[in-house]
Every structure is written in structure tokens, then in C-alpha cells.
Design an enzyme around this catalytic site. Sequence first.
Site, PDB file in Angstrom:
ATOM      1  CD  GLU A  91      -3.242  -2.607  14.231  1.00 14.46           C
ATOM      2  OE1 GLU A  91      -3.534  -2.446  13.199  1.00 14.46           O
ATOM      3  OE2 GLU A  91      -4.098  -2.493  15.402  1.00 14.46           O
TER       4      GLU A  91
ATOM      5  NE  ARG B 271      -2.336  -2.298   2.949  1.00 16.17           N
ATOM      6  CZ  ARG B 271      -2.760  -2.155   4.286  1.00 16.17           C
ATOM      7  NH1 ARG B 271      -3.484  -1.377   4.865  1.00 16.17           N
ATOM      8  NH2 ARG B 271      -2.626  -3.501   4.671  1.00 16.17           N
TER       9      ARG B 271
HETATM   10  O1  LIG Z   1       2.961   0.531  11.631  1.00 16.79           O
HETATM   11  P1  LIG Z   1       2.861  -1.001  11.437  1.00 16.79           P
HETATM   12  O2  LIG Z   1       2.321  -1.788  12.499  1.00 16.79           O
HETATM   13  O3  LIG Z   1       4.131  -1.628  10.729  1.00 16.79           O
HETATM   14  O4  LIG Z   1       1.575  -1.270  10.420  1.00 16.79           O
HETATM   15  C1  LIG Z   1       1.556  -0.351   9.098  1.00 16.79           C
HETATM   16  C2  LIG Z   1       2.024  -1.179   7.862  1.00 16.79           C
HETATM   17  O5  LIG Z   1       0.839  -2.322   7.584  1.00 16.79           O
HETATM   18  C3  LIG Z   1       0.334  -2.297   6.459  1.00 16.79           C
HETATM   19  O6  LIG Z   1       0.997  -2.996   5.541  1.00 16.79           O
HETATM   20  P2  LIG Z   1       1.034  -4.523   5.558  1.00 16.79           P
HETATM   21  O7  LIG Z   1       2.198  -5.284   6.030  1.00 16.79           O
HETATM   22  O8  LIG Z   1      -0.286  -5.069   6.010  1.00 16.79           O
HETATM   23  O9  LIG Z   1       1.147  -4.946   4.057  1.00 16.79           O
HETATM   24  P3  LIG Z   1       0.365  -4.376   2.619  1.00 16.79           P
HETATM   25  O10 LIG Z   1       0.653  -2.991   2.419  1.00 16.79           O
HETATM   26  O11 LIG Z   1       0.947  -5.465   1.677  1.00 16.79           O
HETATM   27  O12 LIG Z   1      -1.193  -4.779   2.725  1.00 16.79           O
HETATM   28  C4  LIG Z   1       0.337  -0.705   5.888  1.00 16.79           C
HETATM   29  O13 LIG Z   1       0.464  -0.448   4.615  1.00 16.79           O
HETATM   30  C5  LIG Z   1       1.525  -0.434   6.519  1.00 16.79           C
HETATM   31  O14 LIG Z   1       2.732  -0.370   5.756  1.00 16.79           O
HETATM   32  N1  LIG Z   2      -5.637  -1.279  11.481  1.00 19.35           N
HETATM   33  C1  LIG Z   2      -5.042  -1.291  10.316  1.00 19.35           C
HETATM   34  N2  LIG Z   2      -5.770  -1.191   9.038  1.00 19.35           N
HETATM   35  C2  LIG Z   2      -5.047  -1.121   7.845  1.00 19.35           C
HETATM   36  N3  LIG Z   2      -3.838  -1.498   7.710  1.00 19.35           N
HETATM   37  C3  LIG Z   2      -3.123  -1.813   8.931  1.00 19.35           C
HETATM   38  N4  LIG Z   2      -1.749  -2.135   8.892  1.00 19.35           N
HETATM   39  C4  LIG Z   2      -1.516  -2.090  10.250  1.00 19.35           C
HETATM   40  N5  LIG Z   2      -2.685  -1.981  11.202  1.00 19.35           N
HETATM   41  C5  LIG Z   2      -3.754  -1.641  10.235  1.00 19.35           C
END
Ligand SMILES: O=P(O)(O)OC[C@H]1O[C@H](OP(=O)(O)OP(=O)(O)O)[C@H](O)[C@@H]1O
Ligand SMILES: Nc1ncnc2[nH]cnc12
Length: 171
Positions: free
Chosen positions: A95, A58
Site C-alpha cells: 500500500e 507483523r
Molecule cells: O496487502 P499489502 O498491501 O501487501 O499490505 C499488507 C502488509 O503490509 C504490512 O507489512 P509491512 O510490509 O508494512 O511490514 P512490517 O510487517 O514489517 O511492518 C502488513 O503487516 C502486511 O504484511
Molecule cells: N493501512 C495499513 N495499516 C497498517 N498496515 C498496513 N499495511 C498496508 N497497509 C496498511
Amino acid sequence: MDFKQKIRVVQDFPKEGIRFKDITTLMKDGEAYKLAISNIADLVTGLDVDVIVGPEARGFVIGAPLAIHLGKGFVPVRKSGKLPGEIVESAYDLEYGKDTLAIHKDAIEPGQKVLIADDLLATGGTIATTIDLIEKLGGIVVGCVFLIELTYLDGRDKINGDYPVHSLVKY
Ligand SMILES: O=P(O)(O)OC[C@H]1O[C@H](OP(=O)(O)OP(=O)(O)O)[C@H](O)[C@@H]1O
Ligand SMILES: Nc1ncnc2[nH]cnc12
């Protein structure tokens, strides 16, 4: 624009207890998506930036349009096993799980000024790891910018630099 009205909140995804902020509902609205990128660009006005870095996946949908908007290059930080060249990598917690992120060794020149962009700051694991990778290559982080910040998770505490950290929508 009230961006919160465009972001769908899904209870208990991908795990019980997580309130998932789904940005696909914002992105499918061309006007909202364009305005979000333009407003994120406004948050970093005046920052001296050479290149934008965004973590998979993302981070790409925020970082790449932001880079085009600012006329800068974009460097992807990817999950393990995706980048074909020589890499540096680092494991981290987020998270709702664990993962490993990697960057091409030649993606950033020592001394380059880097702005990190992602869709969301939660616990800060992703951003801290991304900062670590950039600094291992000799890059200088000059700021971090997010579409969304989950302030109740205190992700900012994992960002130790004295550069600005901005977010457009706070929960
Ligand atoms: O602050 P944090 O606890 O690290 O969470 C935030 C991250 O989590 C999500 O990515 P995710 O790893 O779910 O991957 P994606 O973008 O591939 O869905 C989001 O896009 C952030 O990069
Ligand atoms: N609550 C949340 N919603 C969407 N993306 C996330 N990445 C980590 N925590 C998230």
C-alpha cells in the site's frame, strides 16, 4: 470483544492518505491478544495444515502464536538480506511502498500443506508474493488468515487459489 476498539488508527502514517491500523494497542492487552489468536484459530477450524507461514514482521506476531495454538511449525518469510541459508526471493508492491521477500529453500517440503497468516490484508502484494514463494518450493497453500482486512483495497483479488481466505476484523 470489539477488536476495532483495541486497534489504533493513525491518519497519514507512514504516508499522507494512509489510515494506518496499529495493532500494538491490541497486542499490549494480554486478554485481547490471546482472544484474537484464539478467534483466528477458530476461523481455520477443520483445515488440514502442516505448517504456518508468516511474512515479516507483523506476520510473525500473528503467525507464530497461531502455530503454537494449533501445534504446528512456523516458517518465516523475511525481507531481503535477513535469512542466512539458501533462499528464493521475489519483489512486490504494497500500500505504501516496495519491498522484497525471501524464504529459505529448505523451509517447506514439496507437497506440504501451508496456511499463511498475517496481521493485515491491504492491496494483497505481500500475500501474493508469499504465495508465490511457497508455490516455488512446491508447497500447497490451503488457506490464508488475517487479523485485519482492508476490504476497500480488494486485496483478495490478488489471491487466485480456491482455498479459503479469512479475516477477523474488516474495515
Ligand atoms: O496487502 P499489502 O498491501 O501487501 O499490505 C499488507 C502488509 O503490509 C504490512 O507489512 P509491512 O510490509 O508494512 O511490514 P512490517 O510487517 O514489517 O511492518 C502488513 O503487516 C502486511 O504484511
Ligand atoms: N493501512 C495499513 N495499516 C497498517 N498496515 C498496513 N499495511 C498496508 N497497509 C496498511
